[in-house]
Design an enzyme around this catalytic site. Structure first.
Site, PDB file in Angstrom:
ATOM      1  N   LYS A 111      34.945  28.689  30.550  1.00 43.32           N
ATOM      2  CA  LYS A 111      33.510  28.835  30.857  1.00 43.32           C
ATOM      3  C   LYS A 111      32.643  27.889  30.040  1.00 43.32           C
ATOM      4  CE  LYS A 111      33.363  33.171  33.144  1.00 43.32           C
ATOM      5  NZ  LYS A 111      32.657  34.391  33.449  1.00 43.32           N
ATOM      6  N   LYS A 192      43.077  34.874  48.368  1.00 37.43           N
ATOM      7  CA  LYS A 192      42.655  36.241  48.067  1.00 37.43           C
ATOM      8  C   LYS A 192      41.280  36.520  48.687  1.00 37.43           C
ATOM      9  CE  LYS A 192      40.849  37.642  44.075  1.00 37.43           C
ATOM     10  NZ  LYS A 192      40.595  38.130  42.730  1.00 37.43           N
ATOM     11  N   LYS A 195      34.938  37.996  46.302  1.00 33.97           N
ATOM     12  CA  LYS A 195      33.486  38.072  46.422  1.00 33.97           C
ATOM     13  C   LYS A 195      32.833  36.722  46.160  1.00 33.97           C
ATOM     14  CE  LYS A 195      33.452  39.845  41.741  1.00 33.97           C
ATOM     15  NZ  LYS A 195      33.549  41.039  40.947  1.00 33.97           N
TER      16      LYS A 195
END
Ligand code: ATP
Ligand code: LTN
Length: 326
Positions: A111, A192, A195
């Protein structure tokens, strides 16, 4: 009874994949353990958030989990940010954590690379997570594989603190569920269902309307073979729909193959759509009921009172052992 704790980070929207892969398992665990469930809203702040979106999502997440069958009588449910002892404990733990350890965390490395300017919170994130776990003497932490390293850091910090200051913490363990079926994207069944996917047609959201659900399932990618037969390599689309049907109807793959022998894909898809609608509609109804009542606040008020009491004791014990006393 062993204690188990789940932290939900209120980002993104919940999908049918989350429901089948995680929430259904949580419903089983709540019967076997002394269960804690909290919204990790402080953790959401490590990256920029829009305050009104965050506020809405915190309630949304909670209402949806409860609507899915997470039972407030079986779980201690609270918001992390309402327990001021947790960040206080986190600070004490930070002073028992090495910079090297924190900066080695994979999530931090990834990140921090994505942004040229990132907050110190991104580095100390796993120490706050350790505080979430350690304050309540949790035995087991069910997490996805991406969070395993953070639970291991919590263990290391706890072991070190116990060694330096005397027995204070239970040493927690990560509970990685590998058995849960991974639900795939309806449009691209090699990926997969996620979201964060950009094409919404492949993803069923927990709050999708009936028409949208039916349209997405009827439009799911399949193959030209026309047999409802399970083969994840050659028939990923049909196999994915079979997995969804199996999970929601609690049937085996064999039973489904027999049920749809000689049937065409249209008939099968319609049955899958019915199963999803039958599952999600009552959840959505309960969700709206919860959002528009004061039930959520009542649950959170009760949860936070207990959580604060436990955390206050742990904070005082730690502080005293560390020499913070008049
Ligand atoms: P993203 O899609 O942005 O990577 P996510 O949907 O995987 O996020 P997480 O918060 O990481 O969201 O997942 C919460 C839980 O839901 C995890 O236990 C994860 O394994 C499970 N889960 C998420 N998507 C699926 C899926 N498609 N099939 C099965 N389980 C899933
Ligand atoms: N880091 C987790 C959320 C989280 C958590 C926790 C999970 C915060 N504190 C404590 C388990 C225990 C995430 O990103 N999903």
């Amino acid at each position: 009874m062993k204690k188990i704790l789940t932290g939900l980070k209120p980002t993104g929207e919940l999908t049918l994949g989350n429901y089948i892969g995680a929430i259904k398992q949580m419903k089983q665990l709540q019967d076997q353990y002394d269960s804690y469930l909290f919204v990790a809203d402080l953790h959401a702040l490590t990256v920029p958030q829009n305050p009104s979106d965050l506020r809405r999502r915190i309630r949304d997440f909670l209402a949806l989990y409860i609507a899915c069958g997470i039972d407030p009588n079986k779980n201690l449910i609270y918001l992390q940010s309402e327990n001021e002892f947790i960040p206080a404990i986190s600070w004490l733990l930070e002073c028992s954590t090495y910079y090297g350890e924190a900066s080695r965390m994979i999530q931090f490395k990834e990140k921090s690379k994505q942004h040229s300017n990132f907050s110190v919170g991104l580095l100390t994130y796993p120490v706050l997570m350790a505080a979430d776990i350690l304050y309540a003497d949790i035995d087991l932490v069910p997490v996805g594989i991406d969070q395993k390293q953070h639970v291991e850091l919590a263990r290391d910090i706890a072991i070190r603190f116990n060694k330096n200051y005397g027995d204070t913490f239970v040493i927690p363990e990560a509970l990685i569920s590998e058995t849960g079926t991974k639900i795939k994207d309806l449009k691209d069944p090699t990926k997969k269902m996620s979201k964060s996917e950009e094409n919404p047609n492949g993803v069923i959201l927990m709050l999708d309307e009936e028409n949208a659900i039916r349209k997405k399932i009827m439009g799911a990618t399949t193959d030209s073979e026309m047999s409802v037969h399970f083969d994840e390599e050659k028939k990923p689309g049909i196999s994915n729909l079979m997995n969804i049907y199996a999970a929601l109807k609690e049937k085996t793959i064999d039973e489904i193959e027999t049920e749809f022998q000689g049937e065409n894909y249209g008939t099968f898809k319609k049955k899958v759509a019915d199963a999803v609608v039958e599952t999600l509609l009552p959840i959505q109804e309960r969700y709206h009921e919860l959002l528009h009542s004061n039930e959520l606040d009542h649950i959170l008020d009760q949860g936070i009172a207990k959580s604060r009491k436990i955390a206050k004791n742990k904070y005082q014990d730690m502080a005293k052992k560390m020499g913070l006393e008049r």
